[in-house]
Every structure is written in C-alpha cells, then in structure tokens.
Design a protein around this motif. Structure first.
Motif, PDB file in Angstrom:
ATOM      1  N   GLN A  78       0.826  -1.204   0.000  1.00  0.00           N
ATOM      2  CA  GLN A  78       0.000   0.000   0.000  1.00  0.00           C
ATOM      3  C   GLN A  78       0.865   1.260   0.000  1.00  0.00           C
ATOM      4  O   GLN A  78       0.663   2.169  -0.810  1.00  0.00           O
ATOM      5  CB  GLN A  78      -0.924  -0.004   1.233  1.00  0.00           C
ATOM      6  CG  GLN A  78      -1.861  -1.201   1.291  1.00  0.00           C
ATOM      7  CD  GLN A  78      -2.812  -1.259   0.103  1.00  0.00           C
ATOM      8  OE1 GLN A  78      -3.284  -0.230  -0.373  1.00  0.00           O
ATOM      9  NE2 GLN A  78      -3.086  -2.465  -0.384  1.00  0.00           N
ATOM     10  N   ARG A  79       1.834   1.285   0.875  1.00  0.00           N
ATOM     11  CA  ARG A  79       2.740   2.444   0.960  1.00  0.00           C
ATOM     12  C   ARG A  79       3.881   2.339  -0.038  1.00  0.00           C
ATOM     13  O   ARG A  79       4.629   3.277  -0.232  1.00  0.00           O
ATOM     14  CB  ARG A  79       3.304   2.554   2.374  1.00  0.00           C
ATOM     15  CG  ARG A  79       2.266   2.808   3.457  1.00  0.00           C
ATOM     16  CD  ARG A  79       2.900   2.745   4.838  1.00  0.00           C
ATOM     17  NE  ARG A  79       4.026   3.654   4.948  1.00  0.00           N
ATOM     18  CZ  ARG A  79       5.016   3.516   5.834  1.00  0.00           C
ATOM     19  NH1 ARG A  79       5.002   2.480   6.663  1.00  0.00           N
ATOM     20  NH2 ARG A  79       5.995   4.387   5.884  1.00  0.00           N
ATOM     21  N   LYS A  80       4.023   1.164  -0.647  1.00  0.00           N
ATOM     22  CA  LYS A  80       5.120   0.884  -1.578  1.00  0.00           C
ATOM     23  C   LYS A  80       6.469   1.112  -0.902  1.00  0.00           C
ATOM     24  O   LYS A  80       7.309   1.883  -1.361  1.00  0.00           O
ATOM     25  CB  LYS A  80       4.991   1.734  -2.849  1.00  0.00           C
ATOM     26  CG  LYS A  80       3.835   1.300  -3.727  1.00  0.00           C
ATOM     27  CD  LYS A  80       4.149   1.519  -5.200  1.00  0.00           C
ATOM     28  CE  LYS A  80       3.134   0.783  -6.051  1.00  0.00           C
ATOM     29  NZ  LYS A  80       3.512   0.675  -7.449  1.00  0.00           N
ATOM     30  N   THR A  81       6.654   0.388   0.198  1.00  0.00           N
ATOM     31  CA  THR A  81       7.933   0.408   0.896  1.00  0.00           C
ATOM     32  C   THR A  81       8.333  -1.026   1.222  1.00  0.00           C
ATOM     33  O   THR A  81       7.477  -1.884   1.451  1.00  0.00           O
ATOM     34  CB  THR A  81       7.866   1.216   2.208  1.00  0.00           C
ATOM     35  OG1 THR A  81       6.920   0.598   3.098  1.00  0.00           O
ATOM     36  CG2 THR A  81       7.489   2.661   1.961  1.00  0.00           C
ATOM     37  N   MET A  82       9.597  -1.266   1.229  1.00  0.00           N
ATOM     38  CA  MET A  82      10.137  -2.537   1.702  1.00  0.00           C
ATOM     39  C   MET A  82      11.288  -2.202   2.642  1.00  0.00           C
ATOM     40  O   MET A  82      12.205  -1.465   2.279  1.00  0.00           O
ATOM     41  CB  MET A  82      10.647  -3.409   0.552  1.00  0.00           C
ATOM     42  CG  MET A  82      11.296  -4.713   1.043  1.00  0.00           C
ATOM     43  SD  MET A  82      11.626  -5.903  -0.294  1.00  0.00           S
ATOM     44  CE  MET A  82      12.859  -4.998  -1.248  1.00  0.00           C
ATOM     45  N   THR A  83      11.198  -2.722   3.850  1.00  0.00           N
ATOM     46  CA  THR A  83      12.215  -2.456   4.870  1.00  0.00           C
ATOM     47  C   THR A  83      12.856  -3.765   5.284  1.00  0.00           C
ATOM     48  O   THR A  83      12.152  -4.743   5.566  1.00  0.00           O
ATOM     49  CB  THR A  83      11.592  -1.774   6.103  1.00  0.00           C
ATOM     50  OG1 THR A  83      10.890  -0.589   5.696  1.00  0.00           O
ATOM     51  CG2 THR A  83      12.670  -1.391   7.107  1.00  0.00           C
ATOM     52  N   THR A  84      14.170  -3.791   5.307  1.00  0.00           N
ATOM     53  CA  THR A  84      14.889  -4.994   5.727  1.00  0.00           C
ATOM     54  C   THR A  84      15.826  -4.662   6.878  1.00  0.00           C
ATOM     55  O   THR A  84      16.365  -3.562   6.964  1.00  0.00           O
ATOM     56  CB  THR A  84      15.710  -5.599   4.568  1.00  0.00           C
ATOM     57  OG1 THR A  84      16.760  -4.687   4.200  1.00  0.00           O
ATOM     58  CG2 THR A  84      14.835  -5.874   3.366  1.00  0.00           C
ATOM     59  N   LEU A  85      15.991  -5.636   7.746  1.00  0.00           N
ATOM     60  CA  LEU A  85      16.921  -5.507   8.862  1.00  0.00           C
ATOM     61  C   LEU A  85      17.725  -6.800   8.925  1.00  0.00           C
ATOM     62  O   LEU A  85      17.149  -7.891   9.019  1.00  0.00           O
ATOM     63  CB  LEU A  85      16.171  -5.284  10.173  1.00  0.00           C
ATOM     64  CG  LEU A  85      17.035  -5.079  11.427  1.00  0.00           C
ATOM     65  CD1 LEU A  85      17.835  -3.784  11.310  1.00  0.00           C
ATOM     66  CD2 LEU A  85      16.173  -5.046  12.681  1.00  0.00           C
ATOM     67  N   THR A  86      19.038  -6.707   8.854  1.00  0.00           N
ATOM     68  CA  THR A  86      19.899  -7.887   8.902  1.00  0.00           C
ATOM     69  C   THR A  86      20.943  -7.736   9.992  1.00  0.00           C
ATOM     70  O   THR A  86      21.388  -6.622  10.288  1.00  0.00           O
ATOM     71  CB  THR A  86      20.607  -8.128   7.554  1.00  0.00           C
ATOM     72  OG1 THR A  86      21.445  -6.996   7.251  1.00  0.00           O
ATOM     73  CG2 THR A  86      19.616  -8.328   6.428  1.00  0.00           C
ATOM     74  N   TRP A  87      21.331  -8.867  10.567  1.00  0.00           N
ATOM     75  CA  TRP A  87      22.398  -8.849  11.570  1.00  0.00           C
ATOM     76  C   TRP A  87      23.050 -10.230  11.635  1.00  0.00           C
ATOM     77  O   TRP A  87      22.438 -11.245  11.314  1.00  0.00           O
ATOM     78  CB  TRP A  87      21.851  -8.433  12.936  1.00  0.00           C
ATOM     79  CG  TRP A  87      20.901  -9.409  13.572  1.00  0.00           C
ATOM     80  CD1 TRP A  87      21.196 -10.391  14.466  1.00  0.00           C
ATOM     81  CD2 TRP A  87      19.488  -9.500  13.358  1.00  0.00           C
ATOM     82  NE1 TRP A  87      20.066 -11.088  14.835  1.00  0.00           N
ATOM     83  CE2 TRP A  87      18.997 -10.565  14.167  1.00  0.00           C
ATOM     84  CE3 TRP A  87      18.585  -8.795  12.553  1.00  0.00           C
ATOM     85  CZ2 TRP A  87      17.665 -10.916  14.185  1.00  0.00           C
ATOM     86  CZ3 TRP A  87      17.244  -9.163  12.574  1.00  0.00           C
ATOM     87  CH2 TRP A  87      16.798 -10.212  13.392  1.00  0.00           C
ATOM     88  N   ASN A  88      24.310 -10.241  12.026  1.00  0.00           N
ATOM     89  CA  ASN A  88      25.043 -11.508  12.111  1.00  0.00           C
ATOM     90  C   ASN A  88      24.803 -12.180  13.458  1.00  0.00           C
ATOM     91  O   ASN A  88      24.728 -11.521  14.491  1.00  0.00           O
ATOM     92  CB  ASN A  88      26.551 -11.282  11.899  1.00  0.00           C
ATOM     93  CG  ASN A  88      27.147 -10.335  12.921  1.00  0.00           C
ATOM     94  OD1 ASN A  88      26.678  -9.212  13.099  1.00  0.00           O
ATOM     95  ND2 ASN A  88      28.192 -10.777  13.598  1.00  0.00           N
ATOM     96  N   ILE A  89      24.716 -13.522  13.421  1.00  0.00           N
ATOM     97  CA  ILE A  89      24.560 -14.273  14.662  1.00  0.00           C
ATOM     98  C   ILE A  89      25.811 -15.100  14.974  1.00  0.00           C
ATOM     99  O   ILE A  89      25.900 -15.702  16.025  1.00  0.00           O
ATOM    100  CB  ILE A  89      23.309 -15.183  14.627  1.00  0.00           C
ATOM    101  CG1 ILE A  89      23.350 -16.136  13.436  1.00  0.00           C
ATOM    102  CG2 ILE A  89      22.048 -14.348  14.594  1.00  0.00           C
ATOM    103  CD1 ILE A  89      22.191 -17.115  13.409  1.00  0.00           C
TER     104      ILE A  89
END
Length: 209
Positions: free
Chosen positions: A89-100
């Motif tokens: 709807q907002r035309k957004t894609m948010t990603t969050l990545t981190w190492n484990i």
C-alpha cells in the motif's frame, strides 16, 4: 563505541520490479559469497504486508590477524538473519539484517528501506544504514574499521548484483556481465584442474619415497 554508516542508492527500475528482484537476487556474479538462503518464517498481515525472516549463510574470510580469535570451523563462514516487511500500500520494503556468528567479536546490523523515488516514479531509491560494533579490548577500533571497509565493498557488490538481476528479468542482461561470469567459471574450473594435477603428482611421488 559503535561505527555508524549511511548511504543512499538508486535503481532505475520500478519499486515492484525491485521487490521481485529482491527475492531472486541469488545467485548472481557478484554474490559468490552467499552460500545458502532459507525461509524461517513468513506471513501476510491483515493489512496485506508481507513479513519474512530468512537465514543466510555467507563466506566470511577474516584477515589473518583476526583468525586467531575465531574457532577454526567458524573462520570462513557466517550466519545472517534477515527480517523484511513489504508494504504494497505504501510501496515500501524495509529490511533488517544482523550476524549471529562472530557477534562477540564484531556485530554488524544493517537497515535498508526501498521506496519509489519522488522525482521519478519509475525508479527506486534505497536508504541504507549500518551499525558496526566490537567489544574486543584493545582491538575494537581496528575491528570496526575493518568491518566498515568490508561493508562498503559489500554495498557496491549488492547494487551491481541487483542491477544484474533486474536486467536479466527484463531480458537485457549486459553481455559483458555474462561474459565475466562465464570467464570466472572457466578460471575456477582451470584452477581446480591444475590443483588436481598437483595433488596427483604429489601422491605419485610419495609412492616412491
């Protein structure tokens, strides 16, 4: 202390195309370090947002001075968690990545937001932020500088990989990239062949020692 980095990028493709390419970007000639990708969790919310969590396995060659602080079986690979939210709807894609893995030595957290470029609705802009931290006494600054340099190199490869996949989706894969990938495969095969010959030669010699 935490090292902070922020940059923006631009892909000359629509937001919809970029979202599709995001799920199809591996493999590509610029992502040889990505070994596996597995979906851990995925659901569609009542507001039609797609929420996903993936586990990525990547090669992570540490510099020699850092290798002595890592277990041998962990020195060349790393596990990364990637969370993403796609809002059509907002035309957004948010990603969050981190190492484990290696997190006690160095933690890298990245946040990306993909949205339609306000000046050109056919293009997509990316805002990328990263936080790099280390608590190793006496080495934290050096480790953070190393992490930042590697992250900047990774960003360049990520953008090139995106462009490659998008061009391929549109049937416009640049011949130069295809040739480069083919040439790299040939070089790898040749190197493996030469190594096999060398090992065979060494084994033959040992028989007569």
């Amino acid at each position: 202390m935490v090292k902070y980095f922020c940059c923006t990028g631009l892909l000359k493709s629509t937001w919809d195309q970029v979202c599709i390419a995001f799920w199809q970007r591996y493999p590509n000639p610029y992502s040889n370090h990505v070994l596996t990708e597995d979906i851990i969790f995925r659901e569609v919310t009542p507001s039609n947002c797609l929420i996903s969590r993936r586990l990525l396995t990547k090669t992570s060659r540490a510099p020699r001075w850092m290798e002595r602080y890592l277990p041998k079986h962990m020195a060349s690979s790393a596990y990364i968690i990637e969370d993403s939210i796609v809002d059509p709807q907002r035309k957004t894609m948010t990603t969050l990545t981190w190492n484990i893995t290696h997190a006690r030595l160095m933690s890298v957290e990245e946040r990306c937001e993909y949205r339609t470029n306000p000046e050109n609705g056919s293009w997509t802009e990316i805002k990328r932020e990263a936080w790099i931290a280390s608590n190793v006494y006496g080495l934290s600054r050096g480790i953070q500088e190393f992490g930042l340099a590697r992250f900047k190199t990774s960003v360049t490869k990520t953008m090139k990989g995106f462009e490659f996949v998008l061009a391929k989706m549109q049937g416009e894969t640049p011949r130069t990239l295809t040739e480069a990938a083919t040439e790299r495969a040939r070089e790898t095969a040749l190197a493996a062949k030469e190594k096999a010959k060398d090992l065979a030669s060494q084994a033959h010699k040992k028989q007569y020692v």
